[in-house]
Design a protein around this motif. Structure first.
Motif, PDB file in Angstrom:
ATOM      1  N   ALA A 296      -2.659  -2.776  -7.395  1.00  0.00           N
ATOM      2  CA  ALA A 296      -2.379  -1.510  -6.187  1.00  0.00           C
ATOM      3  C   ALA A 296      -3.919  -1.271  -5.650  1.00  0.00           C
ATOM      4  N   LEU A 297      -5.165  -1.267  -6.588  1.00  0.00           N
ATOM      5  CA  LEU A 297      -6.522  -1.048  -6.376  1.00  0.00           C
ATOM      6  C   LEU A 297      -6.835  -1.982  -5.513  1.00  0.00           C
ATOM      7  N   ALA A 298      -6.828  -3.261  -5.648  1.00  0.00           N
ATOM      8  CA  ALA A 298      -7.166  -4.496  -4.730  1.00  0.00           C
ATOM      9  C   ALA A 298      -6.334  -4.407  -3.385  1.00  0.00           C
TER      10      ALA A 298
ATOM     11  N   THR B  23      -6.954  -3.201   2.144  1.00  0.00           N
ATOM     12  CA  THR B  23      -6.497  -2.541   3.316  1.00  0.00           C
ATOM     13  C   THR B  23      -7.617  -1.531   4.019  1.00  0.00           C
ATOM     14  N   GLN B  24      -8.175  -0.647   3.256  1.00  0.00           N
ATOM     15  CA  GLN B  24      -9.169   0.276   3.606  1.00  0.00           C
ATOM     16  C   GLN B  24     -10.447  -0.770   4.341  1.00  0.00           C
ATOM     17  N   ARG B  25     -10.818  -1.623   3.869  1.00  0.00           N
ATOM     18  CA  ARG B  25     -11.775  -2.523   4.405  1.00  0.00           C
ATOM     19  C   ARG B  25     -11.487  -2.981   5.617  1.00  0.00           C
TER      20      ARG B  25
ATOM     21  N   ARG C 296      -8.982  -2.048   7.645  1.00  0.00           N
ATOM     22  CA  ARG C 296      -8.840  -1.030   8.496  1.00  0.00           C
ATOM     23  C   ARG C 296     -10.143  -0.485   9.292  1.00  0.00           C
ATOM     24  N   ARG C 297     -11.349  -0.482   8.345  1.00  0.00           N
ATOM     25  CA  ARG C 297     -12.521   0.183   8.938  1.00  0.00           C
ATOM     26  C   ARG C 297     -13.075  -0.880   9.690  1.00  0.00           C
ATOM     27  N   GLU C 298     -12.989  -2.217   9.253  1.00  0.00           N
ATOM     28  CA  GLU C 298     -13.496  -3.447  10.034  1.00  0.00           C
ATOM     29  C   GLU C 298     -12.855  -3.327  11.297  1.00  0.00           C
ATOM     30  N   GLU C 299     -11.598  -3.025  11.451  1.00  0.00           N
ATOM     31  CA  GLU C 299     -10.922  -3.008  12.789  1.00  0.00           C
ATOM     32  C   GLU C 299     -11.206  -1.947  13.587  1.00  0.00           C
ATOM     33  N   PHE C 300     -11.350  -0.769  13.110  1.00  0.00           N
ATOM     34  CA  PHE C 300     -11.931   0.204  13.740  1.00  0.00           C
ATOM     35  C   PHE C 300     -13.301   0.275  14.337  1.00  0.00           C
ATOM     36  N   THR C 301     -14.067  -0.357  13.461  1.00  0.00           N
ATOM     37  CA  THR C 301     -15.655  -0.619  13.866  1.00  0.00           C
ATOM     38  C   THR C 301     -15.705  -1.466  14.907  1.00  0.00           C
ATOM     39  N   GLN C 302     -14.765  -2.568  14.890  1.00  0.00           N
ATOM     40  CA  GLN C 302     -14.840  -3.681  16.326  1.00  0.00           C
ATOM     41  C   GLN C 302     -14.198  -2.826  17.533  1.00  0.00           C
TER      42      GLN C 302
ATOM     43  N   ARG D 229      -4.276   8.158   8.212  1.00  0.00           N
ATOM     44  CA  ARG D 229      -2.782   8.434   7.697  1.00  0.00           C
ATOM     45  C   ARG D 229      -2.356   7.341   7.243  1.00  0.00           C
ATOM     46  N   GLN D 230      -2.925   6.185   7.512  1.00  0.00           N
ATOM     47  CA  GLN D 230      -1.938   4.842   7.035  1.00  0.00           C
ATOM     48  C   GLN D 230      -2.304   4.947   5.553  1.00  0.00           C
ATOM     49  N   LEU D 231      -3.700   5.045   5.309  1.00  0.00           N
ATOM     50  CA  LEU D 231      -4.209   4.930   3.747  1.00  0.00           C
ATOM     51  C   LEU D 231      -3.590   6.001   2.921  1.00  0.00           C
TER      52      LEU D 231
END
Length: 464
Positions: free
Chosen positions: A23-25, A30-32, A34-40, A157-159
């Protein structure tokens, strides 16, 4: 703690730890992502801002510039707390627009990094707020650094939803695994509980029962049941042998004791008898006492030979010297018996063993050979020779009545006597005692015989 509870706890702990790590993985990946997608997406917004700003500055009239500024203001209202800045080649802020209040200045070192790398992300960021910088090249305005910043509310919200789902899923999985582990452990241990109940029903008076788990199972419990059944086979055989031994020993001891009692009772009768009768009674009593002493000594030697080998001293012993001693004693015991020795040209190597026990073993074999060869014209032959593969062998051949195949199978059973020699004195403990002595020394005894052809007995020792 019972084995069932311990297995269920260990099984549940392993699965829970595995699921937590999984679950942690999932969460951090997912967090990484999502952040990469938002940064792009922010980099794309910065590129649009750079295009709009440069195009607006290229217009000559003020109306076009105002329309581009209005377009940028509308653009910055589409993302939460979005902010955009444009820095010229000298690092001066030439444009700023957004929904956030004015923030602290962008570090000059970070602007220089954007100039050098072409793009960069300002670190560290907290509360899902991201800031990116993009180098925009314009032929008229020169290199511009466009900075875009916003808060990833959708990612938050997703996280948050993912975190709640993972926590609830872990709790539900832990509950299911605990119950399932308890049931599986009980099912896995059921054959063991059944074996325990079957073992409780096995007593010293009833060793014929066996564990049923040994049949049709190829797992560890089946192997354990098979080993236990083999142990019961050996115990039952030992108990039967012990009962037989005690019965036969009691019978053999009772015979001379009965003779002693009978002769003494006759001697104590009130009627006077001749001196010769008293001498005959004393002689019979002495013979019975000697027979009893011989039988008792044989039983003591069997008990000694059945002991722990580590408790028996075993220094190097010369078998040829023991054979000479046994030969001398046998000639005194059977003066009319001829025993020929073959010792070879070279002295045989010594073996490790107990001198008294080995001497008793050799004496037993020679005693049987002379006793059963009475009246034979051929001598008893004792040959000491190498047995090959680091072994030493003593062969004793007699010319007695021999043994049948059925009798050969019983020669090492205590108190067994073949039908052809039951008329001769003896107790049937010579060969069983010899076999136990040789086993104590890591050797073996072999017997070969045919009716009317005599008997051959081999004693073999290992020299290693």
């Amino acid at each position: 703690m019972s084995i069932r509870l311990r297995l269920a706890a260990q099984f549940g702990a392993i699965l829970v730890i595995t699921l937590v790590l999984f679950a942690l993985a999932i969460y951090f990946v997912t967090q990484r992502a999502r952040r990469e997608e938002f940064t792009q997406s922010l980099f794309k917004r910065a590129l649009v801002v750079g295009h709009a700003y440069a195009d607006g500055q290229a217009r000559a009239d003020s109306s076009h510039r105002a329309s581009y500024r209005q377009y940028l203001r509308q653009l910055y209202r589409t993302l939460p707390a979005e902010e955009g800045r444009v820095y010229d080649a000298a690092g001066r802020l030439v444009f700023r627009e957004g929904q956030r209040p004015p923030a602290k200045p962008i570090p000059a070192a970070w602007l220089a990094e954007v100039h050098q790398l072409g793009r960069a992300v300002l670190e560290p960021e907290t509360h899902y707020h991201e800031t990116v910088g993009l180098l925009y090249q314009d032929a008229r305005l020169g290199p511009l650094v466009v900075v875009a910043a916003s808060v990833d509310e959708e990612g938050r919200r997703q996280l948050d939803t993912l975190r709640k789902v993972l926590i609830i899923g872990l709790l539900a999985a832990a509950a299911v695994m605990s119950g399932g582990g308890w049931l599986l452990a009980g099912q896995a241990l059921y054959p063991l509980r059944r074996m325990v109940s079957e073992v409780d029903g096995i007593t010293a008076t009833d060793l014929s029962r066996r564990l049923t788990q040994a049949k049709g199972r190829a797992d560890e419990l089946g192997h354990l049941a098979q080993r236990f059944n083999r142990l019961l086979d050996r115990l039952e055989s030992a108990f039967v042998g012990q009962r037989t031994f005690v019965r036969d020993a009691s019978h053999e001891l009772r015979t001379p004791l009965t003779a002693l009692i009978g002769e003494l009772e006759v001697a104590l009768l009130p009627a006077e008898r001749p001196t010769a009768d008293y001498r005959r009674t004393l002689q019979s009593t002495l013979d019975a006492a000697r027979q009893l002493s011989s039988l008792t000594n044989g039983l003591l030697q069997i008990a000694r030979a059945s002991g722990d080998p580590s408790q028996v001293p075993m220094p190097p012993v010369r078998v040829d010297e023991l054979l000479l001693q046994a030969h001398e004693q046998i000639l005194r015991r059977y003066p009319t018996c001829r025993v020929d020795l073959e010792l070879g040209d070279e002295a045989p190597p010594a073996v490790r063993g107990n001198e008294a026990l080995l001497l008793a073993a050799i004496l037993n074999v020679l005693d049987n050979a002379c006793k059963y060869s009475a009246g034979a014209t051929e001598p008893v032959l004792a040959s000491l020779l190498p047995g090959g593969a680091g072994r030493l062998r003593l062969l004793v051949q007699d010319h007695g009545p021999g043994l049948s195949a059925a009798d050969l199978e019983q020669v090492f059973v205590p108190f067994f006597r073949a039908a052809a020699v039951r008329a001769l004195p003896g107790h049937g403990i010579g060969l069983p005692l010899t076999a136990q002595i040789m086993a104590l020394h890591g050797g073996l005894v072999r017997v070969a015989s045919e009716p009317g052809q005599g008997t051959q007995v081999w004693l073999e020792w290992s020299l290693h």
